[in-house]
Scaffold this motif. Structure first.
Motif, PDB file in Angstrom:
ATOM      1  N   ALA A  33     -15.400  11.552   4.795  1.00  0.00           N
ATOM      2  CA  ALA A  33     -16.083  12.639   4.098  1.00  0.00           C
ATOM      3  C   ALA A  33     -17.142  12.076   3.155  1.00  0.00           C
ATOM      4  O   ALA A  33     -17.161  10.876   2.847  1.00  0.00           O
ATOM      5  CB  ALA A  33     -15.081  13.478   3.320  1.00  0.00           C
ATOM      6  N   GLU A  34     -17.999  12.965   2.659  1.00  0.00           N
ATOM      7  CA  GLU A  34     -19.002  12.594   1.661  1.00  0.00           C
ATOM      8  C   GLU A  34     -18.593  13.228   0.328  1.00  0.00           C
ATOM      9  O   GLU A  34     -18.818  14.416   0.105  1.00  0.00           O
ATOM     10  CB  GLU A  34     -20.390  13.089   2.068  1.00  0.00           C
ATOM     11  N   PRO A  35     -17.997  12.449  -0.593  1.00  0.00           N
ATOM     12  CA  PRO A  35     -17.558  13.028  -1.865  1.00  0.00           C
ATOM     13  C   PRO A  35     -18.739  13.248  -2.817  1.00  0.00           C
ATOM     14  O   PRO A  35     -19.578  12.364  -2.992  1.00  0.00           O
ATOM     15  CB  PRO A  35     -16.605  11.973  -2.440  1.00  0.00           C
ATOM     16  N   LEU A  36     -18.782  14.434  -3.419  1.00  0.00           N
ATOM     17  CA  LEU A  36     -19.723  14.747  -4.492  1.00  0.00           C
ATOM     18  C   LEU A  36     -18.894  14.878  -5.766  1.00  0.00           C
ATOM     19  O   LEU A  36     -18.098  15.809  -5.893  1.00  0.00           O
ATOM     20  CB  LEU A  36     -20.465  16.057  -4.205  1.00  0.00           C
ATOM     21  N   VAL A  37     -19.045  13.953  -6.704  1.00  0.00           N
ATOM     22  CA  VAL A  37     -18.113  13.867  -7.818  1.00  0.00           C
ATOM     23  C   VAL A  37     -18.767  14.320  -9.118  1.00  0.00           C
ATOM     24  O   VAL A  37     -19.978  14.159  -9.323  1.00  0.00           O
ATOM     25  CB  VAL A  37     -17.566  12.431  -7.961  1.00  0.00           C
ATOM     26  N   TRP A  38     -17.909  14.885 -10.017  1.00  0.00           N
ATOM     27  CA  TRP A  38     -18.415  15.310 -11.318  1.00  0.00           C
ATOM     28  C   TRP A  38     -17.302  15.318 -12.361  1.00  0.00           C
ATOM     29  O   TRP A  38     -16.138  15.596 -12.052  1.00  0.00           O
ATOM     30  CB  TRP A  38     -19.025  16.710 -11.248  1.00  0.00           C
ATOM     31  N   ASP A  39     -17.689  14.950 -13.572  1.00  0.00           N
ATOM     32  CA  ASP A  39     -16.806  15.007 -14.731  1.00  0.00           C
ATOM     33  C   ASP A  39     -17.689  15.261 -15.940  1.00  0.00           C
ATOM     34  O   ASP A  39     -18.819  14.763 -16.000  1.00  0.00           O
ATOM     35  CB  ASP A  39     -16.033  13.687 -14.884  1.00  0.00           C
ATOM     36  N   ASP A  40     -17.189  16.034 -16.904  1.00  0.00           N
ATOM     37  CA  ASP A  40     -17.981  16.288 -18.107  1.00  0.00           C
ATOM     38  C   ASP A  40     -18.213  15.021 -18.923  1.00  0.00           C
ATOM     39  O   ASP A  40     -19.158  14.956 -19.707  1.00  0.00           O
ATOM     40  CB  ASP A  40     -17.288  17.333 -18.992  1.00  0.00           C
ATOM     41  N   SER A  41     -17.371  14.024 -18.735  1.00  0.00           N
ATOM     42  CA  SER A  41     -17.485  12.782 -19.505  1.00  0.00           C
ATOM     43  C   SER A  41     -18.499  11.833 -18.867  1.00  0.00           C
ATOM     44  O   SER A  41     -18.345  11.443 -17.695  1.00  0.00           O
ATOM     45  CB  SER A  41     -16.126  12.078 -19.574  1.00  0.00           C
ATOM     46  N   PRO A  42     -19.534  11.438 -19.607  1.00  0.00           N
ATOM     47  CA  PRO A  42     -20.487  10.452 -19.063  1.00  0.00           C
ATOM     48  C   PRO A  42     -19.829   9.130 -18.697  1.00  0.00           C
ATOM     49  O   PRO A  42     -20.211   8.490 -17.708  1.00  0.00           O
ATOM     50  CB  PRO A  42     -21.503  10.269 -20.204  1.00  0.00           C
ATOM     51  N   GLU A  43     -18.812   8.740 -19.488  1.00  0.00           N
ATOM     52  CA  GLU A  43     -18.116   7.475 -19.190  1.00  0.00           C
ATOM     53  C   GLU A  43     -17.406   7.560 -17.846  1.00  0.00           C
ATOM     54  O   GLU A  43     -17.427   6.596 -17.061  1.00  0.00           O
ATOM     55  CB  GLU A  43     -17.110   7.153 -20.296  1.00  0.00           C
ATOM     56  N   ALA A  44     -16.769   8.702 -17.571  1.00  0.00           N
ATOM     57  CA  ALA A  44     -16.089   8.873 -16.283  1.00  0.00           C
ATOM     58  C   ALA A  44     -17.091   8.871 -15.134  1.00  0.00           C
ATOM     59  O   ALA A  44     -16.832   8.289 -14.070  1.00  0.00           O
ATOM     60  CB  ALA A  44     -15.284  10.169 -16.283  1.00  0.00           C
ATOM     61  N   ARG A  45     -18.240   9.506 -15.347  1.00  0.00           N
ATOM     62  CA  ARG A  45     -19.259   9.513 -14.291  1.00  0.00           C
ATOM     63  C   ARG A  45     -19.798   8.105 -14.044  1.00  0.00           C
ATOM     64  O   ARG A  45     -20.022   7.709 -12.889  1.00  0.00           O
ATOM     65  CB  ARG A  45     -20.402  10.465 -14.676  1.00  0.00           C
ATOM     66  N   ASP A  46     -19.994   7.345 -15.122  1.00  0.00           N
ATOM     67  CA  ASP A  46     -20.490   5.973 -14.973  1.00  0.00           C
ATOM     68  C   ASP A  46     -19.488   5.126 -14.181  1.00  0.00           C
ATOM     69  O   ASP A  46     -19.880   4.311 -13.331  1.00  0.00           O
ATOM     70  CB  ASP A  46     -20.728   5.338 -16.341  1.00  0.00           C
ATOM     71  N   LYS A  47     -18.204   5.328 -14.466  1.00  0.00           N
ATOM     72  CA  LYS A  47     -17.173   4.566 -13.751  1.00  0.00           C
ATOM     73  C   LYS A  47     -17.183   4.907 -12.262  1.00  0.00           C
ATOM     74  O   LYS A  47     -17.066   4.013 -11.406  1.00  0.00           O
ATOM     75  CB  LYS A  47     -15.799   4.873 -14.354  1.00  0.00           C
TER      76      LYS A  47
END
Length: 465
Positions: A33-47
């Protein structure tokens, strides 16, 4: 890793990038699959971006165009007290919403199973209290029995982080109401319901919604065998719905405190003894009083649940009893962390409310009780009927003085810090006493979480030994 099946070549959105969210993204990618990921935390997105995932702002108006599903982390509300805006947008767009538990059950059965002598099985444990201990105990019994086993879910690893199963393996899952309420597939081989008491009521809009979330584990797919605690009305109702007749032994009723008669298969504990009854006669018994890792009636209920699940897996009573004796308990849950000159030190830092503290106070004889922290509404007034075994209380944290006012005639000392409480309790303890950390309060006044509080208590105890 369990590669997710059914989404090859399709875009799947993942909301929340904590432990389970990242594991979900990896498993989706492994499955094509092609995951499209999101989190309100910039740190989580950077990880996530460092692992090669594409952060996509799912709050955009067109975010769900050509998206096959939205996979949500457990802590994100989808209905009550109000839906997360991104989930609400997915619901409006008709995009199926699921979680990692649903993906696990749709992806667990893999190619090559036809070559196995024994099909892998899943035991899933839910309930209000005792889920973690019951899950860990079933896992421990399987290890002692020499059966291949893994443990995951609300304890240990994320479910999609598990290794692909081997011949005859049993996976043991702890599932919270947050996990069972949304999963689109729930098909364990054995499902366990420990008990029910008020919790997470805002998330589920009351006790009815909370019970309904738990009940889904038994209703959505229908396990081959169900283990149900019947000490509360909800458990008795669930058992009644699952059984075709009282003698239906696809259901194993369990209890701590009452003898269960007239049923096809029961496991219950009374006065410290576990008994298994089948078809009107007792077939096995275990003396739980000498098992150090399972003290108190609440742990005897956990023992009944784990015993029943293990028996449903074909493990014999003697082997289960052997495993009980070698079970050391889980950290911060009635965990024995030291003993000196006949004094036992017990870490129950997980006892963050009066209900769990009451169970801890009922588990031992002479108690030197370390309590306090960030108190909750009502303080410890509800513990008054359970203070008989307390020789003295040692009060810490923000609520120390408030708790002192609610102790009545129970001797106490306002220590404020854990260091002073452990030092004082250890110095005054006599042979036969139990120094018990069961705070009946949150930890956030002095510690980031209950784990750090329990670790500090344990470290201080070991300095005194």
């Amino acid at each position: 890793m369990i590669p997710v099946q059914g989404y090859e070549g399709r875009r799947v959105a993942v909301l929340g990038l904590g432990r389970s969210g990242l594991a979900t993204a990896r498993a989706l990618r492994a499955g094509g699959a092609e995951p499209l990921v999101w989190d309100d935390s910039p740190e989580a997105r950077d990880k996530a971006e460092a692992e090669g995932f594409m952060p996509v702002d799912l709050s955009r108006a067109d975010a769900f165009r050509n998206v096959a599903a939205l996979i949500v982390s457990p802590g994100i509300p989808h209905l009550y007290p109000q839906p997360n805006p991104i989930i609400a947008q997915a619901l409006m767009a008709g995009v199926p919403v699921d979680n990692d538990i649903g993906l696990f059950f749709r992806s667990w059965a893999m190619g090559g199973w036809e070559a196995f002598d024994q099909t892998p099985r899943v035991v899933a444990v839910t309930g209000s209290n005792g889920k973690s201990t019951t899950t860990a105990l079933v896992h421990h019994i399987l290890e002692v029995a020499g059966r291949p086993t893994q443990m995951a879910g609300n304890i240990g690893r994320g479910v999609l982080d598990l290794e692909p199963p081997v011949d005859g393996e049993v996976v043991v899952l702890e599932l919270s109401s947050y996990q069972t309420e949304l999963a689109r597939a729930l098909t364990p081989d054995i499902a366990v319901f420990t008990n029910l008491s008020p919790d997470h009521l805002d998330r589920h809009a009351g006790m009815g919604g909370y019970f309904a979330a738990k009940r889904r584990l038994f209703a959505e797919g229908g396990p081959d065998r169900a283990v149900v605690g019947v000490d509360e009305p909800e458990g008795r109702f669930l058992a009644n719905q699952l059984a075709e007749a009282p003698e239906d032994d696809r259901l194993i009723r369990i209890s701590s405190g009452q003898k269960l008669e007239g049923f096809g298969w029961t496991v219950f504990a009374r006065k410290g003894f576990l008994a298994e009854w089948r078809k009107g006669r007792q077939v096995a018994a275990i003396d739980l009083r000498a098992i150090r890792g399972l003290p108190g009636a609440h742990n005897h209920q956990n023992a009944c649940a784990a015993y029943a699940a293990a028996r449903a897996l074909g493990i014999g009573p003697k082997l289960i009893e052997q495993a009980f004796h070698s079970f050391e308990g889980l950290p911060h849950r009635s965990q024995i962390v030291g003993e000196k000159n006949g004094v036992i030190f017990v870490n129950d830092s997980k006892a963050t409310n009066v209900d769990s503290a009451a169970k801890a106070l009922q588990a031992f004889g002479r108690i030197r009780w370390i309590a306090g922290g960030l108190g909750k509404d009502g303080g410890i007034a509800a513990l008054a009927p359970h203070l008989g075994p307390v020789v003295k209380a040692y009060l810490i944290g923000h609520s120390a003085r408030d708790f002192a006012l609610q102790l009545g005639g129970t001797p106490h000392e306002i220590c404020e810090t854990m260091e002073r409480a452990v030092t004082s309790a250890a110095a005054e303890a006599e042979p036969g006493d139990v120094v018990l950390l069961a705070p009946a309060a949150a930890s956030f006044d002095q510690y980031p979480n209950f784990e750090k509080r329990g670790e500090h208590f344990t470290a201080l105890v070991r300095q005194t030994l």
